[in-house]
Scaffold this active site. Structure first.
Site, PDB file in Angstrom:
ATOM      1  N   GLY A  75       0.819  -1.200   0.000  1.00  0.00           N
ATOM      2  CA  GLY A  75       0.000   0.000   0.000  1.00  0.00           C
ATOM      3  C   GLY A  75       0.852   1.249   0.000  1.00  0.00           C
ATOM      4  N   ASP A 135       0.763  -2.996   8.009  1.00  0.00           N
ATOM      5  CA  ASP A 135       0.114  -3.148   6.708  1.00  0.00           C
ATOM      6  C   ASP A 135      -0.952  -2.074   6.554  1.00  0.00           C
ATOM      7  OD1 ASP A 135      -0.446  -4.173   4.211  1.00  0.00           O
ATOM      8  OD2 ASP A 135      -0.998  -6.168   4.908  1.00  0.00           O
ATOM      9  N   GLY A 136      -1.395  -1.893   5.327  1.00  0.00           N
ATOM     10  CA  GLY A 136      -2.466  -0.952   5.047  1.00  0.00           C
ATOM     11  C   GLY A 136      -3.817  -1.627   5.168  1.00  0.00           C
ATOM     12  N   ALA A 137      -4.856  -0.915   4.751  1.00  0.00           N
ATOM     13  CA  ALA A 137      -6.219  -1.455   4.753  1.00  0.00           C
ATOM     14  C   ALA A 137      -7.024  -0.708   3.703  1.00  0.00           C
ATOM     15  CB  ALA A 137      -6.862  -1.308   6.129  1.00  0.00           C
ATOM     16  N   LYS A 148      -9.408  -5.930   3.549  1.00  0.00           N
ATOM     17  CA  LYS A 148      -8.173  -5.903   2.778  1.00  0.00           C
ATOM     18  C   LYS A 148      -8.361  -6.793   1.550  1.00  0.00           C
ATOM     19  CE  LYS A 148      -4.333  -6.289   5.017  1.00  0.00           C
ATOM     20  NZ  LYS A 148      -3.772  -5.103   4.324  1.00  0.00           N
ATOM     21  N   GLU A 157      -1.607 -11.566   3.285  1.00  0.00           N
ATOM     22  CA  GLU A 157      -1.702 -10.522   4.301  1.00  0.00           C
ATOM     23  C   GLU A 157      -2.280 -11.062   5.601  1.00  0.00           C
ATOM     24  OE1 GLU A 157      -2.306  -6.719   1.269  1.00  0.00           O
ATOM     25  OE2 GLU A 157      -4.044  -7.779   2.064  1.00  0.00           O
ATOM     26  N   LYS A 175      -9.630   5.618   4.420  1.00  0.00           N
ATOM     27  CA  LYS A 175      -9.861   4.212   4.770  1.00  0.00           C
ATOM     28  C   LYS A 175     -10.597   4.058   6.101  1.00  0.00           C
ATOM     29  CE  LYS A 175      -7.427   3.741   1.108  1.00  0.00           C
ATOM     30  NZ  LYS A 175      -6.133   3.104   1.046  1.00  0.00           N
TER      31      LYS A 175
END
Length: 289
Positions: A75, A135-137, A148, A157, A175
């Site tokens: 991300g 991590d992103g989302a 995700k 992930e 987000k």
């Protein structure tokens, strides 16, 4: 050697206010959010290890030390988290090396992030226990449940997130949502010869609540369906607002042919850091139901 304070470690690192400004206030905020997340959750781990690591001087001695294993996701915001970790490794090179700091990737992009920041890439097979994962989302609700899978890496992930003692989300404020499936469909990873069967089962399970069910296409770059790192396909479904995340996740997982869902019920997400469009950062910890 006593355990150094987090403040003393952070003081030796670059301050975001001193760095060249990025293209927009949002990008500056995403970088600040990632740096804050890394400083607040990795530096304490490093501080606890420095008294032990400072006594080591040879590769042979370092080779028998249990390494810190960190998960790095994908991300646009996680880019800066990997950047900060690379800086920490450079600044504290007398303590950190390729033997005692290992990074596990969630997919192809994060592999590149790890390697481009001169961090050592490991695998979950060799290092099944992670101290923390960043991590992103695609979406994150007030309880830090997430959706995700926008990048089609949801299975990897989830493996990394659940292998970590703590999971940390870094993302931009778009987000942050009041409930999941607010604007995103739910990605599901499906065995590549099972989409028709899965769609029929979804109709039985969710009835009229199933509004959309589409195989994700990879055009315009490539004709045909998206193929995941695990050689499966991705379906994006809409079953309406998701308030009971665990229940919907479990209903999906019991359908044969669905390998994994993009719903991440909060098991170990300790905090989320959101970069705001005005350049500020908001940190959120899970709210009780």
């Amino acid at each position: 050697m006593s355990v150094p304070s987090i403040e003393s470690l952070e003081a030796q690192l670059s301050q975001v206010s001193d760095l060249e400004s990025l293209a927009s206030p949002l990008e500056n905020a995403k970088r600040l959010a990632s740096y804050k997340a890394m400083d607040e959750h990795f530096l304490p781990l490093l501080a606890s290890k420095i008294p032990e690591w400072s006594k080591l001087s040879t590769i042979a001695e370092f080779s028998v030390v249990e390494p810190l294993v960190i998960g790095i996701g994908s991300g646009s915001t996680v880019v800066y988290a990997a950047e900060r970790l690379g800086e920490i490794k450079r600044v504290f090179s007398q303590y950190i090396n390729d033997l005692n700091l290992i990074c596990i990737a969630t997919g192809f992009q994060s592999e590149n992030l790890i390697l481009s920041n001169n961090l050592r890439l490991g695998t979950l097979a060799y290092y099944p226990k992670l101290a923390v994962a960043f991590d992103g989302a695609d979406e994150c609700d007030p309880q830090l449940n997430c959706i995700k899978g926008g990048g089609a890496c949801l299975l990897q992930e989830k493996l990394i997130a659940l292998s970590a003692d703590k999971f940390i989300v870094v993302a931009d404020d778009r987000k942050k949502v009041p409930y999941l499936s607010y604007s995103w469909k739910i990605p599901i990873e499906v065995v590549n010869n099972a989409p028709t069967f899965v769609e029929n089962q979804l109709k039985k399970e969710f009835g009229d609540d199933l509004k959309e069910c589409d195989i994700r296409e990879s055009m315009p770059k490539k004709a045909g369906a998206v193929v995941t790192d695990n050689f499966n396909c991705i379906m994006d479904i809409n079953v309406g607002p998701v308030h009971n995340v665990k229940d919907v996740h479990q209903r999906l997982k019991q359908i044969t042919g669905i390998v994994e869902t993009g719903l991440f019920p909060n098991v170990n997400c300790a905090a989320a850091y959101f970069g705001n469009s005005d350049g500020s950062v908001e940190k959120i910890v899970p709210q009780t139901e």
